[in-house]
Scaffold this motif. Structure first.
Motif, mmCIF file in Angstrom:
data_model
loop_
_atom_site.group_PDB
_atom_site.id
_atom_site.type_symbol
_atom_site.label_atom_id
_atom_site.label_comp_id
_atom_site.label_asym_id
_atom_site.label_seq_id
_atom_site.Cartn_x
_atom_site.Cartn_y
_atom_site.Cartn_z
ATOM 1 N N VAL A 121 43.936 26.749 25.699
ATOM 2 C CA VAL A 121 45.327 26.281 25.673
ATOM 3 C C VAL A 121 45.484 25.036 26.552
ATOM 4 N N LEU A 122 44.989 25.100 27.778
ATOM 5 C CA LEU A 122 45.115 23.954 28.684
ATOM 6 C C LEU A 122 44.353 22.738 28.162
ATOM 7 N N GLY A 123 43.197 22.963 27.559
ATOM 8 C CA GLY A 123 42.438 21.855 27.000
ATOM 9 C C GLY A 123 43.185 21.167 25.862
ATOM 10 N N VAL A 124 43.743 21.964 24.968
ATOM 11 C CA VAL A 124 44.476 21.401 23.830
ATOM 12 C C VAL A 124 45.736 20.679 24.307
ATOM 13 N N VAL A 125 46.471 21.284 25.226
ATOM 14 C CA VAL A 125 47.694 20.661 25.731
ATOM 15 C C VAL A 125 47.365 19.356 26.464
ATOM 16 N N SER A 126 46.367 19.393 27.335
ATOM 17 C CA SER A 126 45.996 18.188 28.086
ATOM 18 C C SER A 126 45.540 17.070 27.150
ATOM 19 N N ALA A 127 44.630 17.387 26.253
ATOM 20 C CA ALA A 127 44.125 16.370 25.323
ATOM 21 C C ALA A 127 45.257 15.811 24.463
ATOM 22 N N SER A 128 46.140 16.676 24.023
ATOM 23 C CA SER A 128 47.272 16.226 23.195
ATOM 24 C C SER A 128 48.179 15.279 23.957
ATOM 25 N N LEU A 129 48.471 15.603 25.206
ATOM 26 C CA LEU A 129 49.310 14.719 26.021
ATOM 27 C C LEU A 129 48.684 13.340 26.171
ATOM 28 N N PHE A 130 47.394 13.294 26.450
ATOM 29 C CA PHE A 130 46.726 12.003 26.585
ATOM 30 C C PHE A 130 46.753 11.215 25.278
ATOM 31 N N VAL A 131 46.412 11.870 24.192
ATOM 32 C CA VAL A 131 46.381 11.171 22.903
ATOM 33 C C VAL A 131 47.765 10.625 22.567
ATOM 34 N N VAL A 132 48.778 11.450 22.727
ATOM 35 C CA VAL A 132 50.133 11.021 22.386
ATOM 36 C C VAL A 132 50.611 9.901 23.307
ATOM 37 N N MET A 133 50.547 10.124 24.623
ATOM 38 C CA MET A 133 51.133 9.171 25.562
ATOM 39 C C MET A 133 50.309 7.897 25.751
ATOM 40 N N TRP A 134 49.003 7.994 25.678
ATOM 41 C CA TRP A 134 48.173 6.816 25.933
ATOM 42 C C TRP A 134 47.832 6.035 24.672
ATOM 43 N N PHE A 135 47.836 6.691 23.520
ATOM 44 C CA PHE A 135 47.361 6.014 22.320
ATOM 45 C C PHE A 135 48.390 5.963 21.192
ATOM 46 N N LEU A 136 49.066 7.079 20.887
ATOM 47 C CA LEU A 136 50.012 7.082 19.771
ATOM 48 C C LEU A 136 51.322 6.375 20.101
ATOM 49 N N VAL A 137 51.872 6.608 21.286
ATOM 50 C CA VAL A 137 53.128 5.944 21.661
ATOM 51 C C VAL A 137 52.966 4.425 21.676
ATOM 52 N N PRO A 138 51.900 3.882 22.285
ATOM 53 C CA PRO A 138 51.748 2.420 22.232
ATOM 54 C C PRO A 138 51.601 1.873 20.807
ATOM 55 N N ARG A 139 50.920 2.614 19.944
ATOM 56 C CA ARG A 139 50.810 2.175 18.544
ATOM 57 C C ARG A 139 52.189 2.127 17.893
ATOM 58 N N ARG A 140 52.982 3.132 18.167
ATOM 59 C CA ARG A 140 54.328 3.160 17.577
ATOM 60 C C ARG A 140 55.171 2.005 18.104
ATOM 61 N N ILE A 141 55.079 1.766 19.394
ATOM 62 C CA ILE A 141 55.820 0.640 19.985
ATOM 63 C C ILE A 141 55.375 -0.661 19.319
ATOM 64 N N GLY A 142 54.065 -0.825 19.134
ATOM 65 C CA GLY A 142 53.542 -2.025 18.486
ATOM 66 C C GLY A 142 54.054 -2.186 17.066
ATOM 67 N N ARG A 143 54.092 -1.079 16.320
ATOM 68 C CA ARG A 143 54.605 -1.134 14.940
ATOM 69 C C ARG A 143 56.084 -1.497 14.929
ATOM 70 N N GLU A 144 56.850 -0.917 15.864
ATOM 71 C CA GLU A 144 58.282 -1.234 15.918
ATOM 72 C C GLU A 144 58.501 -2.702 16.262
ATOM 73 N N MET A 145 57.662 -3.242 17.141
ATOM 74 C CA MET A 145 57.791 -4.663 17.481
ATOM 75 C C MET A 145 57.434 -5.528 16.274
ATOM 76 N N ASP A 146 56.401 -5.116 15.512
ATOM 77 C CA ASP A 146 56.032 -5.857 14.311
ATOM 78 C C ASP A 146 57.171 -5.831 13.297
ATOM 79 N N ASP A 147 57.822 -4.659 13.174
ATOM 80 C CA ASP A 147 58.944 -4.537 12.241
ATOM 81 C C ASP A 147 60.114 -5.436 12.664
ATOM 82 N N ASP A 148 60.338 -5.536 13.973
ATOM 83 C CA ASP A 148 61.428 -6.365 14.487
ATOM 84 C C ASP A 148 61.194 -7.852 14.244
ATOM 85 N N THR A 149 59.924 -8.261 14.268
ATOM 86 C CA THR A 149 59.628 -9.692 14.074
ATOM 87 C C THR A 149 59.462 -10.056 12.616
ATOM 88 N N ALA A 150 59.387 -9.060 11.741
ATOM 89 C CA ALA A 150 59.192 -9.341 10.314
ATOM 90 C C ALA A 150 60.475 -9.727 9.628
#
Length: 158
Positions: A129-158
């Motif tokens: 449980v702790l492994g899945v929760v920890s890994a999920s937090l890292f993936v979401v906060m360090w990698f998925l959120v920045p990708r989403r922010i980048g996509r939203e910025m691309d959408d704003d400039t398009a």
């Protein structure tokens, strides 16, 4: 050539290298704390009584922490060794990849350490449980959120 920000290419590269090195200071503090913790554990009586699995997980965390240290400190070493050669652009390109790989190793090292603590304190279910929760937090906060922010910025400039 002056870009729209008013900076020359050299000024922009200098600023970007400085920003990269500042960001590394933040990540490096976490690596140092984790590494110190992992090193002290092996000198306890409890560690000597740990199972082979627990020792293997611990060693995995140590190797991931060492890898993270190498990858996160490499751009600073490159900058110091190459600072008068005009290689800032290459340092930034390769350094960015090194930092991303180092952050991945750091996330894996922290996750591995948390899973080990969960296993020792509460057993295998807590470990999972702790492994899945920890890994999920890292993936979401360090990698998925920045990708989403980048996509939203691309959408704003398009």
């Amino acid at each position: 050539m002056v870009e729209h920000t008013g900076e020359s290419k050299n000024e922009r590269l200098t600023r970007n290298v400085n920003e990269l090195l500042q960001e590394l200071r933040v990540a490096q503090a976490g690596v140092q704390i984790l590494f110190g913790f992992l090193l002290t554990v092996v000198f306890t009586d409890e560690f000597h009584e740990a199972s082979g699995f627990e020792k293997a997980v611990h060693l995995s965390a140590v190797v991931l922490t060492v890898s993270s240290t190498v990858l996160l400190t490499a751009p600073a070493a490159w900058h110091r060794l190459l600072f008068r050669t005009g290689a800032r652009e290459q340092i930034l390109t390769v350094g960015n990849r090194s930092v991303l790989a180092g952050l991945g190793c750091l996330a894996a090292a922290i996750t591995t350490t948390v899973t080990l603590i969960g296993k020792v304190v509460y057993g295998p279910i807590a470990m999972i449980v702790l492994g899945v929760v920890s890994a999920s937090l890292f993936v979401v906060m360090w990698f998925l959120v920045p990708r989403r922010i980048g996509r939203e910025m691309d959408d704003d400039t398009a």
